[in-house]
Design a protein around this motif. Structure first.
Motif, PDB file in Angstrom:
ATOM      1  N   ASP A   1      48.004  65.307  13.658  1.00 48.48           N
ATOM      2  CA  ASP A   1      48.315  64.027  14.351  1.00 48.48           C
ATOM      3  C   ASP A   1      47.140  63.561  15.010  1.00 48.48           C
ATOM      4  OD1 ASP A   1      50.832  63.734  12.748  1.00 48.48           O
ATOM      5  OD2 ASP A   1      52.025  64.447  14.573  1.00 48.48           O
ATOM      6  N   CYS A   2      46.847  64.442  16.061  1.00 46.24           N
ATOM      7  CA  CYS A   2      45.747  64.093  17.111  1.00 46.24           C
ATOM      8  C   CYS A   2      44.494  63.877  16.303  1.00 46.24           C
ATOM      9  CB  CYS A   2      45.728  65.228  17.946  1.00 46.24           C
ATOM     10  SG  CYS A   2      46.993  65.637  19.261  1.00 46.24           S
ATOM     11  N   THR A   3      44.009  64.659  15.235  1.00 44.37           N
ATOM     12  CA  THR A   3      42.879  64.465  14.576  1.00 44.37           C
ATOM     13  C   THR A   3      42.979  63.195  13.760  1.00 44.37           C
ATOM     14  OG1 THR A   3      43.333  65.678  12.576  1.00 44.37           O
ATOM     15  CG2 THR A   3      42.388  67.023  14.361  1.00 44.37           C
TER      16      THR A   3
ATOM     17  N   ASP B   1      44.084  60.421  14.923  1.00 48.56           N
ATOM     18  CA  ASP B   1      44.054  59.390  15.891  1.00 48.56           C
ATOM     19  C   ASP B   1      42.698  59.470  16.697  1.00 48.56           C
ATOM     20  OD1 ASP B   1      46.668  58.373  15.580  1.00 48.56           O
ATOM     21  OD2 ASP B   1      47.522  59.773  17.317  1.00 48.56           O
ATOM     22  N   HIS B   2      42.012  60.519  16.765  1.00 51.30           N
ATOM     23  CA  HIS B   2      40.838  60.887  17.137  1.00 51.30           C
ATOM     24  C   HIS B   2      39.678  61.563  16.179  1.00 51.30           C
ATOM     25  CE1 HIS B   2      42.614  59.390  21.053  1.00 51.30           C
ATOM     26  NE2 HIS B   2      43.599  60.317  20.679  1.00 51.30           N
TER      27      HIS B   2
ATOM     28  N   GLN C   1      44.409  71.033  22.125  1.00 57.37           N
ATOM     29  CA  GLN C   1      45.387  71.243  20.879  1.00 57.37           C
ATOM     30  C   GLN C   1      45.073  72.461  20.127  1.00 57.37           C
ATOM     31  OE1 GLN C   1      48.781  70.392  21.494  1.00 57.37           O
ATOM     32  NE2 GLN C   1      47.553  68.872  22.961  1.00 57.37           N
TER      33      GLN C   1
ATOM     34  N   GLU D   1      41.875  65.684  24.017  1.00 57.77           N
ATOM     35  CA  GLU D   1      43.177  66.132  23.495  1.00 57.77           C
ATOM     36  C   GLU D   1      43.163  66.938  22.295  1.00 57.77           C
ATOM     37  OE1 GLU D   1      47.667  64.295  22.704  1.00 57.77           O
ATOM     38  OE2 GLU D   1      45.972  62.925  22.670  1.00 57.77           O
ATOM     39  N   VAL D   2      42.304  66.706  21.242  1.00 55.65           N
ATOM     40  CA  VAL D   2      42.082  67.282  20.161  1.00 55.65           C
ATOM     41  C   VAL D   2      41.855  68.809  20.419  1.00 55.65           C
ATOM     42  CG1 VAL D   2      41.050  67.565  18.095  1.00 55.65           C
ATOM     43  CG2 VAL D   2      41.834  65.254  18.771  1.00 55.65           C
TER      44      VAL D   2
ATOM     45  N   TYR E   1      51.078  68.920  15.025  1.00 55.19           N
ATOM     46  CA  TYR E   1      50.763  68.032  16.098  1.00 55.19           C
ATOM     47  C   TYR E   1      49.145  67.794  16.126  1.00 55.19           C
ATOM     48  CZ  TYR E   1      50.283  66.006  20.859  1.00 55.19           C
ATOM     49  OH  TYR E   1      49.901  64.928  21.963  1.00 55.19           O
ATOM     50  N   PHE E   2      48.320  69.112  16.052  1.00 57.74           N
ATOM     51  CA  PHE E   2      47.113  68.898  15.980  1.00 57.74           C
ATOM     52  C   PHE E   2      46.456  68.063  14.924  1.00 57.74           C
ATOM     53  CE2 PHE E   2      43.119  70.556  14.237  1.00 57.74           C
ATOM     54  CZ  PHE E   2      42.218  70.464  15.191  1.00 57.74           C
TER      55      PHE E   2
ATOM     56  N   SER F   1      37.543  64.054  21.488  1.00 58.89           N
ATOM     57  CA  SER F   1      38.738  63.870  22.100  1.00 58.89           C
ATOM     58  C   SER F   1      38.970  65.350  22.971  1.00 58.89           C
ATOM     59  CB  SER F   1      39.896  63.366  21.045  1.00 58.89           C
ATOM     60  OG  SER F   1      41.209  63.696  21.949  1.00 58.89           O
TER      61      SER F   1
END
Length: 200
Positions: free
Chosen positions: A143-145, A147-148, A159, A155-156, A140-141, A153
């Motif tokens: 995926d976050c990286t 996107d940002h 996570q 969120e990053v 999931y981390f 971020s």
């Protein structure tokens, strides 16, 4: 609590040494490679832990293996489980450093340890669950990286904090003390420098 500031500083120095030996290519996504490396090392750690191998009679963790004695290990034993754990720690620290060193000039401010708010370990009911949720969290981390940008971020960063807390929880579940982890990290850190000098 482990001396994270010292570990991040040691990791930054090792990362810079590796960057000098292996410069980034244009367009290279080194963060993605570090995340994949962490997944691989987590798999190797799980392999040494063994309790999830329901098909095997040998489910005891590999914590004491006979090896050839040398200067660093005169007792001729090593702890493969702990070694794999600190291999993971190297990549977790390295991922945390990614991008910070390119954004902030102040040495203290660039340490990700200053961005981790909650250091409380996260632990699930079993080691098998802990591994599965940690694998999922790393995915999931990633995926976050994608996107940002890391470091931009919240969120990053959040996570990443979860990965750190789950990993520390795993270490506790495996029975490692903070002193054992720090000592093993420093030993492996020295080994990683030697490997770079020997063309690893």
């Amino acid at each position: 609590m482990m001396n994270l500031k010292e570990l991040f500083q040691m990791q930054r120095q090792l990362d810079q040494h590796i960057e000098e030996k292996h410069p980034r290519e244009n367009g290279e996504d080194r963060l993605a490679k570090k995340i994949l490396a962490l997944q691989v090392e987590l798999g190797e750690l799980a392999n040494e832990q063994r309790s999830w191998k329901f098909w095997s009679r040998d489910q005891k963790p590999r914590v004491k293996v006979l090896v050839e004695p040398d200067e660093r290990n005169p007792n001729a034993f090593k702890n493969p489980l702990l070694e794999e754990y600190v291999d993971c720690l190297h990549f977790i620290l390295s991922i945390g450093l990614e991008e910070y060193e390119y954004r902030v000039l102040d040495e203290v401010a660039m340490l990700p340890v200053n961005r981790i708010i909650n250091f409380e370990p996260i632990k699930y009911e079993s080691i098998t669950k802990q591994f599965n949720y940690l694998f999922n969290q790393v995915g999931y981390f990633y995926d976050c990286t994608a996107d940002h940008e890391f470091g931009e971020s919240s969120e990053v960063e959040e996570q990443y904090e979860f990965i750190y807390r789950m990993f520390i929880g795993l270490g506790e579940m495996l029975g490692f003390t903070q002193e054992q982890i720090e000592e093993a990290y420093m030993e492996k850190n020295a080994t990683n420098y030697a490997r770079q000098e020997n063309g690893y």
